[in-house]
Design a protein around this motif. Structure first.
Motif, PDB file in Angstrom:
ATOM      1  N   ARG A   5       0.889  -1.314   0.068  1.00  0.00           N
ATOM      2  CA  ARG A   5       0.390   0.251   0.127  1.00  0.00           C
ATOM      3  C   ARG A   5       1.153   0.736   0.002  1.00  0.00           C
ATOM      4  O   ARG A   5       0.507   2.625  -0.636  1.00  0.00           O
ATOM      5  CB  ARG A   5      -0.916  -0.218   0.801  1.00  0.00           C
ATOM      6  CG  ARG A   5      -2.178  -0.969   0.898  1.00  0.00           C
ATOM      7  CD  ARG A   5      -3.109  -0.491   2.336  1.00  0.00           C
ATOM      8  NE  ARG A   5      -3.865  -1.775   1.515  1.00  0.00           N
ATOM      9  CZ  ARG A   5      -4.823  -3.310   2.505  1.00  0.00           C
ATOM     10  NH1 ARG A   5      -3.302  -3.292   3.945  1.00  0.00           N
ATOM     11  NH2 ARG A   5      -4.830  -4.201   2.283  1.00  0.00           N
ATOM     12  N   ASP A   6       1.875   1.228   1.024  1.00  0.00           N
ATOM     13  CA  ASP A   6       2.139   2.621   0.882  1.00  0.00           C
ATOM     14  C   ASP A   6       3.265   2.621  -0.410  1.00  0.00           C
ATOM     15  O   ASP A   6       3.664   3.467  -1.026  1.00  0.00           O
ATOM     16  CB  ASP A   6       3.861   2.230   1.981  1.00  0.00           C
ATOM     17  CG  ASP A   6       3.643   2.303   3.622  1.00  0.00           C
ATOM     18  OD1 ASP A   6       2.385   2.713   3.509  1.00  0.00           O
ATOM     19  OD2 ASP A   6       3.981   1.993   4.218  1.00  0.00           O
ATOM     20  N   ALA A   9       0.713   4.209  -3.187  1.00  0.00           N
ATOM     21  CA  ALA A   9       1.065   5.642  -2.839  1.00  0.00           C
ATOM     22  C   ALA A   9       2.186   6.576  -3.132  1.00  0.00           C
ATOM     23  O   ALA A   9       1.929   7.189  -4.018  1.00  0.00           O
ATOM     24  CB  ALA A   9       0.525   5.891  -1.085  1.00  0.00           C
ATOM     25  N   ASP A  13       1.804   9.176  -6.072  1.00  0.00           N
ATOM     26  CA  ASP A  13       2.158  10.227  -6.139  1.00  0.00           C
ATOM     27  C   ASP A  13       3.356  10.752  -7.133  1.00  0.00           C
ATOM     28  O   ASP A  13       3.301  12.518  -7.795  1.00  0.00           O
ATOM     29  CB  ASP A  13       2.925  10.374  -4.387  1.00  0.00           C
ATOM     30  CG  ASP A  13       3.593  11.917  -4.142  1.00  0.00           C
ATOM     31  OD1 ASP A  13       2.792  12.605  -3.822  1.00  0.00           O
ATOM     32  OD2 ASP A  13       4.557  11.618  -3.961  1.00  0.00           O
TER      33      ASP A  13
END
Length: 184
Positions: A5-6, A9, A13
Motif C-alpha cells: 500500500r505504501d 501511494a 504520488d
C-alpha cells in the motif's frame, strides 16, 4: 500488505500526465501472487498509470524472476529473465539431488517485449553485464532499453556502477534511450 500500500501511494504520488509509466526495480514486489495483483489493480483504479515492477513467480520447479506490467485494467508478466546469476540464483544441477533449479533461465525467450506502441529491451541485473542478452535484444530492434536491478546487497562495492556503465555503453553503441531503476 502495508508495504505494498505504501509503494502504491508512492507510485501514485510520482505519476502525472507526463509520467504515466513508472518503473520499479528488480524484486520490488516480492512474490507475485493473485492477492498482490488484486491489491495493485485496485490501488491503481481511477489512474491512467502503468507500473513495470520486478517480482518473483514461484512454482514447484523453482521461480521466475520477472517484470510485471500492472494497471487498473489488468496485469501481465511482461518479461521473464533470460539469464539469472549462475550459482546463486540459477542452479540447474539441483534437480539431480532432489532440489529445484532455483531461478529459471529463459535464454532464448522475450529479447524484446511490447509495451503499448513501444518495443522494449528489458535487462535484469546480471543480464546487463553479459553480452548475449544485450545482443539478442538489439537484434529485435527495440525502441528503448529498460535496465532494472537489485543492488541493496552490493553496498560498499562498485557493482551497481559497473552495471550502469556497461548498460549505458550498450545504449550509446546502439543509439537507444535508456531507463534505469535500481534499489541500492
Amino acid at each position: 500488505m502495508v508495504r505494498h500500500r505504501d509503494l502504491i501511494a508512492t507510485v501514485l504520488d510520482r505519476a502525472s500526465d507526463s509520467a504515466r509509466r513508472l518503473i520499479l526495480p528488480e524484486s520490488a514486489l516480492g512474490f507475485w501472487t493473485p492477492t498482490v495483483e488484486r491489491l495493485w489493480r485496485r490501488g491503481l483504479e481511477g489512474h491512467d498509470t502503468t507500473v513495470l515492477a520486478g517480482a518473483a513467480v514461484v512454482d514447484a520447479a523453482g521461480y521466475d524472476n520477472v517484470i510485471v506490467a500492472i494497471s487498473a485494467g489488468g496485469s501481465r508478466i511482461l518479461y521473464l529473465e533470460r539469464m539469472p546469476v549462475p550459482g546463486s540464483m540459477w542452479q540447474p544441477w539441483q534437480p539431480l539431488f532432489g532440489g529445484n533449479a532455483g531461478a529459471k533461465s529463459h535464454i532464448f525467450a522475450n529479447p524484446v517485449v511490447t509495451l503499448g506502441s513501444s518495443r522494449v529491451a528489458v535487462l535484469i541485473c546480471y543480464e546487463q553485464l553479459i553480452v548475449w542478452p544485450v545482443l539478442q535484444s538489439m537484434l529485435g530492434g527495440p525502441d528503448l532499453i529498460v535496465a532494472v536491478g537489485n543492488g541493496w546487497w552490493t553496498k560498499g562495492t562498485s557493482i551497481v556502477a559497473i552495471q550502469r556503465a556497461s548498460t549505458a555503453a550498450w545504449a550509446k553503441l546502439f543509439a537507444k534511450p535508456l531507463v534505469f531503476s535500481f534499489n541500492n
